[in-house]
Design a protein around this motif. Structure first.
Motif, mmCIF file in Angstrom:
data_model
loop_
_atom_site.group_PDB
_atom_site.id
_atom_site.type_symbol
_atom_site.label_atom_id
_atom_site.label_comp_id
_atom_site.label_asym_id
_atom_site.label_seq_id
_atom_site.Cartn_x
_atom_site.Cartn_y
_atom_site.Cartn_z
ATOM 1 N N GLU A 71 46.518 17.201 20.141
ATOM 2 C CA GLU A 71 46.689 18.153 19.033
ATOM 3 C C GLU A 71 45.963 17.716 17.771
ATOM 4 O OE1 GLU A 71 50.785 19.017 18.407
ATOM 5 O OE2 GLU A 71 50.845 20.453 20.064
ATOM 6 N N ASN A 72 45.490 16.501 17.751
ATOM 7 C CA ASN A 72 44.742 16.000 16.588
ATOM 8 C C ASN A 72 43.373 15.495 17.025
ATOM 9 O OD1 ASN A 72 46.845 15.968 14.245
ATOM 10 N ND2 ASN A 72 47.940 15.085 15.993
ATOM 11 N N GLU A 73 42.725 16.269 17.866
ATOM 12 C CA GLU A 73 41.462 15.824 18.446
ATOM 13 C C GLU A 73 40.377 15.584 17.400
ATOM 14 O OE1 GLU A 73 39.117 18.638 20.735
ATOM 15 O OE2 GLU A 73 40.543 20.204 20.219
ATOM 16 N N GLU A 74 40.519 16.185 16.221
ATOM 17 C CA GLU A 74 39.509 15.972 15.180
ATOM 18 C C GLU A 74 39.476 14.531 14.689
ATOM 19 O OE1 GLU A 74 43.323 17.271 13.108
ATOM 20 O OE2 GLU A 74 42.194 17.828 14.918
ATOM 21 N N HIS A 75 40.496 13.742 15.029
ATOM 22 C CA HIS A 75 40.527 12.327 14.646
ATOM 23 C C HIS A 75 39.984 11.406 15.742
ATOM 24 C CE1 HIS A 75 42.746 13.429 11.135
ATOM 25 N NE2 HIS A 75 43.825 13.794 11.799
ATOM 26 N N TYR A 76 39.552 11.988 16.855
ATOM 27 C CA TYR A 76 39.192 11.152 18.010
ATOM 28 C C TYR A 76 37.819 11.507 18.561
ATOM 29 C CZ TYR A 76 44.044 9.976 17.464
ATOM 30 O OH TYR A 76 45.231 9.545 16.920
ATOM 31 N N TYR A 77 36.871 11.636 17.634
ATOM 32 C CA TYR A 77 35.475 11.796 18.029
ATOM 33 C C TYR A 77 34.810 10.420 18.115
ATOM 34 C CZ TYR A 77 35.831 16.832 17.442
ATOM 35 O OH TYR A 77 36.195 18.141 17.576
ATOM 36 N N ILE A 78 33.626 10.402 18.720
ATOM 37 C CA ILE A 78 32.906 9.157 18.944
ATOM 38 C C ILE A 78 31.685 9.093 18.035
ATOM 39 C CG2 ILE A 78 31.613 7.787 20.633
ATOM 40 C CD1 ILE A 78 34.663 7.807 21.030
ATOM 41 N N LEU A 79 31.599 8.036 17.263
ATOM 42 C CA LEU A 79 30.459 7.855 16.354
ATOM 43 C C LEU A 79 29.173 7.633 17.131
ATOM 44 C CD1 LEU A 79 29.155 7.349 13.577
ATOM 45 C CD2 LEU A 79 29.864 4.955 13.792
ATOM 46 N N GLU A 80 29.210 6.720 18.107
ATOM 47 C CA GLU A 80 27.996 6.379 18.859
ATOM 48 C C GLU A 80 27.782 7.392 19.976
ATOM 49 O OE1 GLU A 80 27.228 2.414 19.877
ATOM 50 O OE2 GLU A 80 27.897 1.593 17.978
ATOM 51 N N HIS A 81 27.570 8.609 19.541
ATOM 52 C CA HIS A 81 27.305 9.730 20.435
ATOM 53 C C HIS A 81 25.809 10.030 20.385
ATOM 54 C CE1 HIS A 81 28.089 13.663 22.380
ATOM 55 N NE2 HIS A 81 27.158 14.116 21.560
ATOM 56 N N ARG A 82 25.205 10.228 21.544
ATOM 57 C CA ARG A 82 23.764 10.468 21.592
ATOM 58 C C ARG A 82 23.394 11.718 20.789
ATOM 59 N NH1 ARG A 82 25.306 8.400 26.440
ATOM 60 N NH2 ARG A 82 24.136 6.605 27.226
ATOM 61 N N GLY A 83 22.338 11.595 19.999
ATOM 62 C CA GLY A 83 21.873 12.720 19.205
ATOM 63 C C GLY A 83 22.519 12.843 17.839
ATOM 64 N N ARG A 84 23.330 11.837 17.486
ATOM 65 C CA ARG A 84 24.004 11.893 16.187
ATOM 66 C C ARG A 84 22.964 11.811 15.061
ATOM 67 N NH1 ARG A 84 28.611 13.593 16.191
ATOM 68 N NH2 ARG A 84 29.620 11.941 17.390
ATOM 69 N N GLU A 85 23.115 12.662 14.034
ATOM 70 C CA GLU A 85 22.180 12.680 12.914
ATOM 71 C C GLU A 85 22.621 11.696 11.842
ATOM 72 O OE1 GLU A 85 21.551 16.547 11.367
ATOM 73 O OE2 GLU A 85 20.901 17.406 13.283
ATOM 74 N N ARG A 86 21.715 10.819 11.452
ATOM 75 C CA ARG A 86 22.024 9.779 10.481
ATOM 76 C C ARG A 86 22.398 10.367 9.111
ATOM 77 N NH1 ARG A 86 21.107 4.466 10.914
ATOM 78 N NH2 ARG A 86 19.977 4.839 12.847
ATOM 79 N N ALA A 87 21.731 11.414 8.722
ATOM 80 C CA ALA A 87 22.023 12.014 7.417
ATOM 81 C C ALA A 87 23.441 12.572 7.388
ATOM 82 C CB ALA A 87 21.001 13.120 7.117
ATOM 83 N N GLN A 88 23.868 13.145 8.500
ATOM 84 C CA GLN A 88 25.223 13.686 8.562
ATOM 85 C C GLN A 88 26.261 12.568 8.417
ATOM 86 O OE1 GLN A 88 26.222 15.421 12.337
ATOM 87 N NE2 GLN A 88 28.417 15.477 11.858
ATOM 88 N N ILE A 89 26.014 11.447 9.077
ATOM 89 C CA ILE A 89 26.946 10.314 9.013
ATOM 90 C C ILE A 89 27.049 9.797 7.584
ATOM 91 C CG2 ILE A 89 27.438 7.990 9.834
ATOM 92 C CD1 ILE A 89 27.788 10.160 11.919
ATOM 93 N N LYS A 90 25.933 9.684 6.904
ATOM 94 C CA LYS A 90 25.946 9.195 5.529
ATOM 95 C C LYS A 90 26.768 10.107 4.627
ATOM 96 C CE LYS A 90 21.663 6.510 5.406
ATOM 97 N NZ LYS A 90 20.342 6.348 4.742
ATOM 98 N N SER A 91 26.639 11.404 4.834
ATOM 99 C CA SER A 91 27.397 12.338 3.998
ATOM 100 C C SER A 91 28.887 12.232 4.280
ATOM 101 C CB SER A 91 26.911 13.768 4.245
ATOM 102 O OG SER A 91 27.220 14.196 5.561
ATOM 103 N N GLU A 92 29.259 11.955 5.530
ATOM 104 C CA GLU A 92 30.668 11.829 5.891
ATOM 105 C C GLU A 92 31.284 10.548 5.334
ATOM 106 O OE1 GLU A 92 30.583 14.289 10.133
ATOM 107 O OE2 GLU A 92 30.381 12.105 10.100
ATOM 108 N N MET A 93 30.456 9.514 5.161
ATOM 109 C CA MET A 93 30.952 8.256 4.617
ATOM 110 C C MET A 93 31.234 8.359 3.127
ATOM 111 S SD MET A 93 28.666 5.385 6.607
ATOM 112 C CE MET A 93 29.725 4.014 6.194
ATOM 113 N N GLY A 94 30.553 9.269 2.459
ATOM 114 C CA GLY A 94 30.736 9.395 1.021
ATOM 115 C C GLY A 94 29.904 8.371 0.268
#
Length: 289
Positions: A71-94
């Motif tokens: 029920e809280n799957e939004e807390h259980y994603y994987i960072l080291e997922h193929r195709g992850r965009e670096r710019a998106q990660i930086k924005s999520e880190m703040g």
């Protein structure tokens, strides 16, 4: 919730039967092997199995997890997922390190909270996480391993005129081996990575299924015989960890320099000796649970 995480010592006892648990890219995907003949399973390889299990939220495995995770799957994603965009990660880190624990990055990525993050460590920007709460060690076989190499054949060749229907020496497997892989849970880093007791509970649920839910043609039969999880009585550790690991590692019968052929070649350890059990909070086998 961080203070609910207890210091723990773990030991995986992994049996490999006619499989390649971890290929070595420097040796044409041969099973990893030390100069003394003993086999290896890298920590990165095992953690990838855990990440792959959790990455697919539509899979039957994820849907079989306890309700609080589903029920809280939004807390259980994987960072080291193929195709992850670096710019998106930086924005999520703040941009403010002091607000990092409240960032979308921490709320979203289970593996970053548990294992730490080196995803952004390039150039001068090293991100905010240096290490994680859980660290896996190298899995090493208790005896040397025999590697079998054969040519794969196919009824229809991929390229006409070039070894049609054959992949020379592409099938590389360990005939039999028993590996011990230690792992460690250190709550001292929880306040830096955002790891919670629920994150560790999920890790304990994932470990026993790491191989059985990730079978492949070259890795059809890898068995986690034991997944020992030992909680200490305090955060500093109530017993030297090497004593716990040594006490639970199986022992090979007969000549220890000969490769094994079956599980029966080993003396299994089914419990922690009483004198060590008295020094820890608990000792359980996650496989039996």
């Amino acid at each position: 919730m961080n203070n609910e995480i207890k210091r723990a010592t773990g030991l995986l006892v992994i049996e490999v039967v006619n499989s390649n648990a971890n290929g070595d890219p420097d040796r044409e995907s041969d099973p990893r092997q030390r100069p003394n003949g003993c086999g290896e399973i890298s920590p990165v390889s095992f953690k990838r199995k855990l990440r792959d299990l959790l990455d697919d939220h539509d899979a039957p495995f994820f849907k079989a997890l306890p309700e609080k995770f589903r029920e809280n799957e939004e807390h259980y994603y994987i960072l080291e997922h193929r195709g992850r965009e670096r710019a998106q990660i930086k924005s999520e880190m703040g941009k403010d390190p002091s607000q990092f624990l409240d960032s979308e990055f921490v709320r979203k990525y289970w593996d970053a909270r548990v294992f730490g993050n080196t995803f952004l460590e390039d150039g001068g920007d090293k991100g905010f996480i240096k290490t994680g709460v859980v660290q896996f060690g190298m899995g090493v076989s208790l005896a040397p391993i025999d590697i079998i190499r054969q040519t794969n054949t196919n009824k229809a060749g991929v390229q006409e005129g070039k070894n049609a229907g054959m992949a020379p020496l592409a099938y590389r497997i360990v005939e039999h081996g028993v590996y011990c892989m230690p792992f460690f849970v250190n709550p001292n880093y929880a306040a830096k990575s955002g790891c919670t007791a629920d994150d560790i509970e999920l890790l304990k649920l994932l470990i026993p299924h790491a191989y059985e839910q990730n079978r492949s043609a070259i890795r059809p039969d890898v068995r986690i015989r034991h997944a020992w999880y030992i909680e200490h009585k305090n955060i500093l550790g109530s017993c030297p960890e090497y004593l716990l690991l040594d006490a639970l590692a199986p022992e090979k019968r007969g000549n220890k320099t000969d490769p094994s052929t079956s599980w029966n070649d080993y003396e299994d350890k089914t419990a922690l000796p009483q004198e060590l059990l008295a020094r820890v909070e608990s000792c359980v086998d996650l496989v039996s649970l």
